[in-house]
Design a protein around this motif. Structure first.
Motif, mmCIF file in Angstrom:
data_model
loop_
_atom_site.group_PDB
_atom_site.id
_atom_site.type_symbol
_atom_site.label_atom_id
_atom_site.label_comp_id
_atom_site.label_asym_id
_atom_site.label_seq_id
_atom_site.Cartn_x
_atom_site.Cartn_y
_atom_site.Cartn_z
ATOM 1 N N ASN A 65 -0.273 8.431 -4.348
ATOM 2 C CA ASN A 65 0.178 8.541 -5.733
ATOM 3 C C ASN A 65 1.446 7.723 -5.962
ATOM 4 O O ASN A 65 1.600 7.050 -6.984
ATOM 5 C CB ASN A 65 0.415 10.009 -6.076
ATOM 6 C CG ASN A 65 0.494 10.264 -7.560
ATOM 7 O OD1 ASN A 65 -0.442 9.984 -8.291
ATOM 8 N ND2 ASN A 65 1.611 10.797 -8.010
ATOM 9 N N ASN A 66 2.370 7.770 -4.994
ATOM 10 C CA ASN A 66 3.611 7.002 -5.107
ATOM 11 C C ASN A 66 3.352 5.503 -5.106
ATOM 12 O O ASN A 66 4.130 4.728 -5.673
ATOM 13 C CB ASN A 66 4.559 7.348 -3.954
ATOM 14 C CG ASN A 66 5.144 8.743 -4.062
ATOM 15 O OD1 ASN A 66 5.097 9.365 -5.123
ATOM 16 N ND2 ASN A 66 5.669 9.253 -2.973
ATOM 17 N N SER A 93 -1.480 7.318 -14.839
ATOM 18 C CA SER A 93 -1.006 8.594 -15.396
ATOM 19 C C SER A 93 -2.051 9.693 -15.223
ATOM 20 O O SER A 93 -1.723 10.833 -14.884
ATOM 21 C CB SER A 93 -0.662 8.426 -16.880
ATOM 22 O OG SER A 93 0.447 7.583 -17.050
ATOM 23 N N THR A 96 -2.140 11.014 -11.634
ATOM 24 C CA THR A 96 -1.087 12.009 -11.410
ATOM 25 C C THR A 96 -1.431 13.321 -12.087
ATOM 26 O O THR A 96 -1.248 14.408 -11.516
ATOM 27 C CB THR A 96 0.252 11.471 -11.945
ATOM 28 O OG1 THR A 96 0.555 10.223 -11.321
ATOM 29 C CG2 THR A 96 1.372 12.457 -11.671
ATOM 30 N N TYR A 266 9.034 9.505 -12.212
ATOM 31 C CA TYR A 266 8.208 8.330 -11.928
ATOM 32 C C TYR A 266 8.713 7.064 -12.622
ATOM 33 O O TYR A 266 8.209 5.973 -12.328
ATOM 34 C CB TYR A 266 6.754 8.593 -12.334
ATOM 35 C CG TYR A 266 6.104 9.662 -11.507
ATOM 36 C CD1 TYR A 266 5.702 9.402 -10.203
ATOM 37 C CD2 TYR A 266 5.909 10.949 -12.005
ATOM 38 C CE1 TYR A 266 5.115 10.386 -9.415
ATOM 39 C CE2 TYR A 266 5.326 11.943 -11.229
ATOM 40 C CZ TYR A 266 4.937 11.655 -9.943
ATOM 41 O OH TYR A 266 4.373 12.642 -9.175
ATOM 42 N N THR A 270 8.064 3.176 -11.436
ATOM 43 C CA THR A 270 7.118 2.450 -12.287
ATOM 44 C C THR A 270 7.727 1.190 -12.878
ATOM 45 O O THR A 270 7.064 0.153 -12.979
ATOM 46 C CB THR A 270 6.620 3.372 -13.420
ATOM 47 O OG1 THR A 270 5.974 4.520 -12.846
ATOM 48 C CG2 THR A 270 5.634 2.637 -14.319
ATOM 49 N N ASN A 294 11.122 3.971 -1.874
ATOM 50 C CA ASN A 294 10.360 4.950 -1.103
ATOM 51 C C ASN A 294 10.885 5.101 0.320
ATOM 52 O O ASN A 294 10.830 6.190 0.893
ATOM 53 C CB ASN A 294 8.880 4.561 -1.088
ATOM 54 C CG ASN A 294 8.184 4.871 -2.403
ATOM 55 O OD1 ASN A 294 8.441 5.886 -3.029
ATOM 56 N ND2 ASN A 294 7.302 3.981 -2.846
ATOM 57 N N ASN A 352 15.684 11.540 -5.474
ATOM 58 C CA ASN A 352 14.350 11.925 -5.938
ATOM 59 C C ASN A 352 13.501 12.450 -4.779
ATOM 60 O O ASN A 352 12.682 13.361 -4.954
ATOM 61 C CB ASN A 352 13.645 10.746 -6.596
ATOM 62 C CG ASN A 352 14.170 10.463 -7.995
ATOM 63 O OD1 ASN A 352 15.085 11.148 -8.480
ATOM 64 N ND2 ASN A 352 13.619 9.467 -8.650
ATOM 65 N N ALA A 387 4.489 15.080 -15.944
ATOM 66 C CA ALA A 387 4.203 13.747 -15.405
ATOM 67 C C ALA A 387 3.253 12.971 -16.302
ATOM 68 O O ALA A 387 3.377 11.751 -16.442
ATOM 69 C CB ALA A 387 3.619 13.873 -13.995
ATOM 70 N N THR A 391 5.389 9.097 -18.619
ATOM 71 C CA THR A 391 5.221 7.642 -18.580
ATOM 72 C C THR A 391 4.804 7.061 -19.932
ATOM 73 O O THR A 391 5.341 6.025 -20.350
ATOM 74 C CB THR A 391 4.218 7.256 -17.483
ATOM 75 O OG1 THR A 391 4.718 7.705 -16.209
ATOM 76 C CG2 THR A 391 4.018 5.756 -17.423
#
Length: 438
Positions: A65-66, A93, A96, A266, A270, A294, A352, A387, A391
């Protein structure tokens, strides 16, 4: 030094939620104040092997997902040129969204049956979705394979793993979850680099197939090692099971905090690459900013977990959430060259990452461990809603700002600030303003 424990087997630190519930006017035998028995091993070969299985699970679920942002550029450039960036963004989106809104179903299944079949079904869906992506060429293909299939599969894997780990640990719970969640940050570093390099060499199809085979290997380890300590009893599901926790003030504030943080968490990953390119950062650097973010998150998850078990999990979450807001507002907004963007990626990645590592341990701290799946499900469901809308709101603000990022950055920073205030509220209704472990 060993903590002093009474005949219940609980340390003074672990009694805080029960004591604070009386101060807050919450009935002591409600789920949020249930006392966990002292037979939790809190270590040992079996417990730490579950963490290893959880690390692999986090790599292929939240790590995937990341890393999903890497496909935005690929889709815009090579597969979905006739679609707007906003429309393509909905693929990610929705991935997630499906991952986290499946939490109530997955959580209730965990409480009744344990993780075995949840992990098996999630593993099948995750590998199937990635392999089907390798054959996809149309917009609806990617919605089915990436958004729905890997979204639901990844959610099943993630929740079964985090719930299982929580049953094996008590005083080291945040550290154990932090180590496991470092797998998701590692996936967020490795997967984008792997996809980009293989894509450039032998094409999109084989890039995804290689990822699928890596996932298959890691999920084999997960299926072998992951298990729950509890004896699970089948319970008939009822909608009130998911609503009841929201009547408890500590849980309500906690869930609200997670909702607002989800709207913002996110946005750095993003948009940092696109923002850096707009500011003139060279492509060979800007393309690695997500991986830098990350990589820093790996450290943040482990360090925050270790600190939280000693300084207090709510205390640590409050500090790191406010720091995230500060870094977005005071470090991201002024960034206009290479060095500030790198510094921001390192800082916000660390804080985060702490949020991801601590969330499930906070839910477990104010919950009956036998209901951890259901209560985690309620919390992560609300996270999924945040989430999903975060976005698109950010994208609309960028469009409103004529392609600029200031409005989006302010939105993200203020959302994180509100989240921090709500974490403070959850702590306050438990122990007031007293400074103690919680």
């Amino acid at each position: 030094m060993t903590e002093a424990r009474d005949l219940t087997g609980l340390s003074d630190q672990e009694k805080v939620p029960a004591e604070s519930s009386q101060q807050a006017g919450v009935v002591a035998d409600r789920p949020a104040q249930a006392i966990v028995s002292s037979d939790i091993p809190d270590g040992g070969w079996t417990a730490w092997s579950v963490v290893v299985g959880g690390w692999c699970a986090m790599f292929v679920s939240v790590g995937w997902n990341n890393a999903a942002g890497v496909f935005q550029t690929i889709y815009e450039r090579d597969f979905l040129q006739n679609y707007s960036p906003s429309a393509i963004g909905w693929i990610i989106s929705l991935q997630t969204f499906f991952m986290f809104v499946s939490a109530p179903i997955t959580g209730k299944a965990f409480d009744s049956y344990g993780p075995r079949w949840i992990i098996a079904i999630g593993s099948f869906l995750q590998v199937l979705g990635v392999m089907m992506m390798s054959l996809s060429t149309e917009y609806w293909h990617f919605i089915l394979s990436q958004s729905i299939c890997t979204g639901i599969g990844g959610g099943a894997i993630f929740f079964a793993a985090s719930n299982s780990i929580a049953t094996w640990f008590k005083s080291n719970r945040a550290l154990a979850l932090g180590i496991a969640s470092a797998g998701s940050a590692t996936g967020g570093v490795i997967i984008p680099i792997m996809v980009n390099h293989i894509y450039d060499s032998i094409g999109f199809g084989w890039a995804l197939r290689v990822v699928g085979f890596v996932f298959l290997g890691l999920l084999t380890v997960t299926n072998v090692l992951l298990k729950s300590r509890l004896t699970h009893v089948v319970k008939k599901p009822h909608p009130k099971d998911f609503v009841e926790p929201l009547y408890e003030p500590p849980f309500l504030f906690l869930t609200g905090a997670c909702f607002f943080f989800a709207m913002a968490v996110y946005q750095p990953g993003t948009f940092i690459t696109l923002n850096a390119q707009r500011e003139g950062v060279p492509g060979h650097i800007s393309s690695y900013l997500l991986s830098i973010l990350n990589a820093s998150s790996v450290i943040g998850r482990v360090v925050a977990g270790w600190v939280a078990d000693r300084a207090g999990r709510f205390n640590t979450m409050i500090v790191t959430t406010f720091l995230s807001a500060l870094f977005v507002l005071a470090a991201w907004i002024p960034a206009h060259s290479t060095a500030p963007f790198i510094v921001f990626a390192v800082l916000v990645g660390f804080t985060n990452g702490a949020y991801v590592a601590l969330t499930s341990s906070l839910v477990a701290q104010i919950s009956d461990i036998k209901k951890i799946g259901t209560r985690n499900g309620t919390n992560w469901f609300m996270y999924g809603i945040g989430a999903l809308i975060g976005t698109p709101i950010a994208g609309a603000l960028i469009q409103r700002d004529n392609g600029g990022y200031l409005y989006m950055q302010i939105f993200a920073g203020l959302s994180m600030f509100v989240s921090g205030c709500l974490f403070v509220g959850s702590r306050y209704v438990q122990i007031g303003l007293a400074w103690k472990w919680i």
